[in-house]
Design an enzyme around this catalytic site. Sequence first.
Site, mmCIF file in Angstrom:
data_model
loop_
_atom_site.group_PDB
_atom_site.id
_atom_site.type_symbol
_atom_site.label_atom_id
_atom_site.label_comp_id
_atom_site.label_asym_id
_atom_site.label_seq_id
_atom_site.Cartn_x
_atom_site.Cartn_y
_atom_site.Cartn_z
ATOM 1 N N LYS A 13 -76.743 77.762 5.053
ATOM 2 C CA LYS A 13 -77.871 77.277 4.530
ATOM 3 C C LYS A 13 -78.353 79.102 3.580
ATOM 4 O O LYS A 13 -78.154 78.756 2.048
ATOM 5 C CB LYS A 13 -78.999 76.980 4.741
ATOM 6 C CG LYS A 13 -79.390 75.423 5.512
ATOM 7 C CD LYS A 13 -81.261 74.865 5.510
ATOM 8 C CE LYS A 13 -80.955 73.503 6.035
ATOM 9 N NZ LYS A 13 -82.380 72.716 6.326
ATOM 10 N N LYS A 71 -75.322 66.229 19.961
ATOM 11 C CA LYS A 71 -75.073 64.471 20.178
ATOM 12 C C LYS A 71 -75.774 63.783 21.012
ATOM 13 O O LYS A 71 -76.068 64.761 21.993
ATOM 14 C CB LYS A 71 -73.554 64.722 20.818
ATOM 15 C CG LYS A 71 -73.153 63.191 20.342
ATOM 16 C CD LYS A 71 -71.239 63.998 20.285
ATOM 17 C CE LYS A 71 -70.497 62.652 20.392
ATOM 18 N NZ LYS A 71 -70.646 62.256 18.672
ATOM 19 N N HIS A 97 -62.649 68.317 8.710
ATOM 20 C CA HIS A 97 -63.369 68.330 10.541
ATOM 21 C C HIS A 97 -62.744 70.239 10.502
ATOM 22 O O HIS A 97 -61.260 70.077 10.793
ATOM 23 C CB HIS A 97 -63.090 67.270 11.365
ATOM 24 C CG HIS A 97 -63.536 66.338 10.796
ATOM 25 N ND1 HIS A 97 -64.206 64.851 12.052
ATOM 26 C CD2 HIS A 97 -64.065 65.477 9.852
ATOM 27 C CE1 HIS A 97 -64.641 64.012 11.365
ATOM 28 N NE2 HIS A 97 -64.680 64.517 10.092
ATOM 29 N N GLU A 103 -68.854 71.665 15.680
ATOM 30 C CA GLU A 103 -67.810 70.680 15.036
ATOM 31 C C GLU A 103 -68.317 70.647 13.655
ATOM 32 O O GLU A 103 -69.819 70.115 13.367
ATOM 33 C CB GLU A 103 -67.324 69.003 15.762
ATOM 34 C CG GLU A 103 -66.466 68.761 14.627
ATOM 35 C CD GLU A 103 -66.074 66.477 14.570
ATOM 36 O OE1 GLU A 103 -65.109 66.738 14.836
ATOM 37 O OE2 GLU A 103 -67.836 66.279 14.246
HETATM 38 P P1 0O2 Z 1 -85.033 71.023 1.393
HETATM 39 O O1 0O2 Z 1 -86.530 72.221 1.693
HETATM 40 O O2 0O2 Z 1 -85.179 69.568 1.414
HETATM 41 O O3 0O2 Z 1 -83.645 71.470 1.328
HETATM 42 P P2 0O2 Z 1 -84.169 71.464 9.260
HETATM 43 O O4 0O2 Z 1 -84.176 71.500 10.328
HETATM 44 O O5 0O2 Z 1 -85.751 71.207 8.638
HETATM 45 O O6 0O2 Z 1 -83.646 72.410 8.372
HETATM 46 P P3 0O2 Z 1 -83.635 68.748 9.510
HETATM 47 O O7 0O2 Z 1 -84.978 68.651 9.239
HETATM 48 O O8 0O2 Z 1 -83.508 68.936 11.146
HETATM 49 O O9 0O2 Z 1 -83.769 70.503 8.961
HETATM 50 O O10 0O2 Z 1 -82.457 67.580 8.705
HETATM 51 P P4 0O2 Z 1 -81.495 67.684 9.085
HETATM 52 O O11 0O2 Z 1 -81.001 66.476 8.583
HETATM 53 O O12 0O2 Z 1 -80.842 68.329 9.236
HETATM 54 O O13 0O2 Z 1 -80.977 68.415 7.005
HETATM 55 C C1 0O2 Z 1 -81.646 67.146 6.521
HETATM 56 C C2 0O2 Z 1 -82.113 67.890 4.996
HETATM 57 O O14 0O2 Z 1 -80.728 67.617 3.854
HETATM 58 C C3 0O2 Z 1 -83.015 68.427 4.909
HETATM 59 O O15 0O2 Z 1 -83.408 69.529 3.774
HETATM 60 C C4 0O2 Z 1 -82.607 67.756 3.032
HETATM 61 O O16 0O2 Z 1 -83.756 67.158 1.702
HETATM 62 C C5 0O2 Z 1 -81.743 67.154 2.724
HETATM 63 N N1 0O2 Z 1 -80.447 66.279 2.365
HETATM 64 C C6 0O2 Z 1 -80.569 64.866 2.227
HETATM 65 N N2 0O2 Z 1 -80.396 64.446 1.630
HETATM 66 C C7 0O2 Z 1 -79.849 65.174 0.580
HETATM 67 C C8 0O2 Z 1 -79.356 64.871 -0.868
HETATM 68 O O17 0O2 Z 1 -78.920 63.809 -1.287
HETATM 69 N N3 0O2 Z 1 -79.187 66.938 -1.438
HETATM 70 C C9 0O2 Z 1 -79.677 67.863 -0.749
HETATM 71 N N4 0O2 Z 1 -79.911 68.181 -1.764
HETATM 72 N N5 0O2 Z 1 -80.459 67.697 -0.162
HETATM 73 C C10 0O2 Z 1 -80.196 66.886 0.959
HETATM 74 P P5 0O2 Z 1 -84.194 70.595 4.344
HETATM 75 O O18 0O2 Z 1 -83.464 71.798 5.659
HETATM 76 O O19 0O2 Z 1 -85.816 69.814 5.067
HETATM 77 O O20 0O2 Z 1 -84.941 71.466 3.516
HETATM 78 P P1 0O2 Z 2 -71.866 60.622 15.131
HETATM 79 O O1 0O2 Z 2 -72.880 61.787 15.835
HETATM 80 O O2 0O2 Z 2 -72.611 59.519 15.163
HETATM 81 O O3 0O2 Z 2 -71.417 61.546 13.493
HETATM 82 P P2 0O2 Z 2 -63.374 59.883 18.101
HETATM 83 O O4 0O2 Z 2 -62.727 60.232 19.122
HETATM 84 O O5 0O2 Z 2 -63.315 59.742 16.565
HETATM 85 O O6 0O2 Z 2 -64.684 59.617 18.872
HETATM 86 P P3 0O2 Z 2 -62.846 62.811 17.316
HETATM 87 O O7 0O2 Z 2 -60.991 62.362 17.413
HETATM 88 O O8 0O2 Z 2 -62.474 63.426 18.819
HETATM 89 O O9 0O2 Z 2 -63.546 61.710 17.580
HETATM 90 O O10 0O2 Z 2 -62.790 63.306 16.458
HETATM 91 P P4 0O2 Z 2 -62.554 62.872 15.125
HETATM 92 O O11 0O2 Z 2 -62.330 62.214 14.462
HETATM 93 O O12 0O2 Z 2 -62.326 64.245 14.146
HETATM 94 O O13 0O2 Z 2 -64.177 63.052 14.169
HETATM 95 C C1 0O2 Z 2 -65.312 61.970 14.848
HETATM 96 C C2 0O2 Z 2 -66.531 62.279 13.812
HETATM 97 O O14 0O2 Z 2 -66.254 61.785 13.077
HETATM 98 C C3 0O2 Z 2 -67.494 61.008 14.473
HETATM 99 O O15 0O2 Z 2 -68.089 61.304 15.234
HETATM 100 C C4 0O2 Z 2 -67.916 60.657 12.425
HETATM 101 O O16 0O2 Z 2 -68.995 62.075 12.544
HETATM 102 C C5 0O2 Z 2 -66.498 60.842 11.937
HETATM 103 N N1 0O2 Z 2 -66.039 59.844 11.426
HETATM 104 C C6 0O2 Z 2 -64.400 60.120 12.120
HETATM 105 N N2 0O2 Z 2 -64.176 58.314 11.419
HETATM 106 C C7 0O2 Z 2 -65.729 57.907 10.740
HETATM 107 C C8 0O2 Z 2 -65.031 56.434 9.921
HETATM 108 O O17 0O2 Z 2 -64.083 55.518 10.556
HETATM 109 N N3 0O2 Z 2 -66.418 56.380 9.610
HETATM 110 C C9 0O2 Z 2 -67.311 57.224 10.209
HETATM 111 N N4 0O2 Z 2 -68.497 57.065 9.495
HETATM 112 N N5 0O2 Z 2 -67.224 58.460 10.036
HETATM 113 C C10 0O2 Z 2 -66.104 58.898 10.695
HETATM 114 P P5 0O2 Z 2 -68.600 59.844 15.959
HETATM 115 O O18 0O2 Z 2 -68.098 60.372 17.453
HETATM 116 O O19 0O2 Z 2 -69.054 58.912 15.640
HETATM 117 O O20 0O2 Z 2 -70.619 60.760 16.280
#
Ligand code: 0O2
Ligand code: 0O2
Length: 208
Positions: A22, A45, A118, A137
């Site tokens: 960030k 995970k 990735h 990852e």
């Molecule tokens: P801000 O101020 O909203 O940018 P944290 O521990 O608070 O850093 P948390 O709550 O664990 O983060 O959530 P996660 O899933 O790791 O991250 C979510 C972050 O992605 C949030 O930011 C969302 O605002 C941001 N986000 C999700 N979708 C979008 C999008 O479409 N556009 C943009 N710009 N941001 C997105 P934070 O960290 O709450 O901070």
């Molecule tokens: P999460 O937490 O739900 O994201 P694999 O054998 O596919 O499980 P590998 O080969 O070790 O994993 O790694 P790879 O394919 O580089 O990365 C796997 C991760 O990539 C997945 O995590 C997804 O986050 C994303 N990903 C890979 N393929 C797809 C797909 O077809 N659709 C979507 N939506 N995401 C994908 P996990 O395991 O789902 O965990």
Amino acid sequence: MDWQVFLNPYSQAVDELKIKLKGVREQCVIENRHSPVEFVTGRVKPIASILDKMKRKNILINEIEEEIQDIAGLRIMCQFVDDIYAVIELLRKRKDLDFVEERNYITHKKESGYRSFHVVVSYPVQTVDGEKRILVEIQIRTLAMNFWATIEHSLNYKYEGAIPMNIQDRLQRAAEAAFRLDEEMSLIKGEIQEAQKIFDQKEKRKRT
Ligand code: 0O2
Ligand code: 0O2
């Protein structure tokens, strides 16, 4: 297996890397430069998903540190495809992590239609017992790729991996549309960045 003890360094790595990545955006905003990072998310995970993956890939408990590379997972969202490669270069230069593996699902998209870049890195966590290196990852993708992957992920969850054919077809088409959206946006990238700079400067002036 004490999962809380085992997962603690992973959770520390996710928290640290979230702040650091960030920070890249913060620096760019302060210096009024285009940020290749739009936003960053991260997660450890869930135990149930680790157990599922062990079963699916025949991984033993003493092998998970090496064999399951996404116990700590970061996701970096970018506006443009070019930004993804800028982020990768930026990560490559960092002294606080080492690249272990790269998987380019942008040039080699998955059969599902999934696209992302990735990178698996080795990251040193400082623990009470000294330094411990763990695998993390990092998935780097555009907003369009993220939109598609988020929707596809929920559908996979709903249908427990067996998405009906007609919906699979739609998803394929949606993936192509997302690809075209990225291409279209790249063509007007200069225009968009100029507009965003003007907007950001205005916002900054409001705050100072
Ligand atoms: P801000 O101020 O909203 O940018 P944290 O521990 O608070 O850093 P948390 O709550 O664990 O983060 O959530 P996660 O899933 O790791 O991250 C979510 C972050 O992605 C949030 O930011 C969302 O605002 C941001 N986000 C999700 N979708 C979008 C999008 O479409 N556009 C943009 N710009 N941001 C997105 P934070 O960290 O709450 O901070
Ligand atoms: P999460 O937490 O739900 O994201 P694999 O054998 O596919 O499980 P590998 O080969 O070790 O994993 O790694 P790879 O394919 O580089 O990365 C796997 C991760 O990539 C997945 O995590 C997804 O986050 C994303 N990903 C890979 N393929 C797809 C797909 O077809 N659709 C979507 N939506 N995401 C994908 P996990 O395991 O789902 O965990």
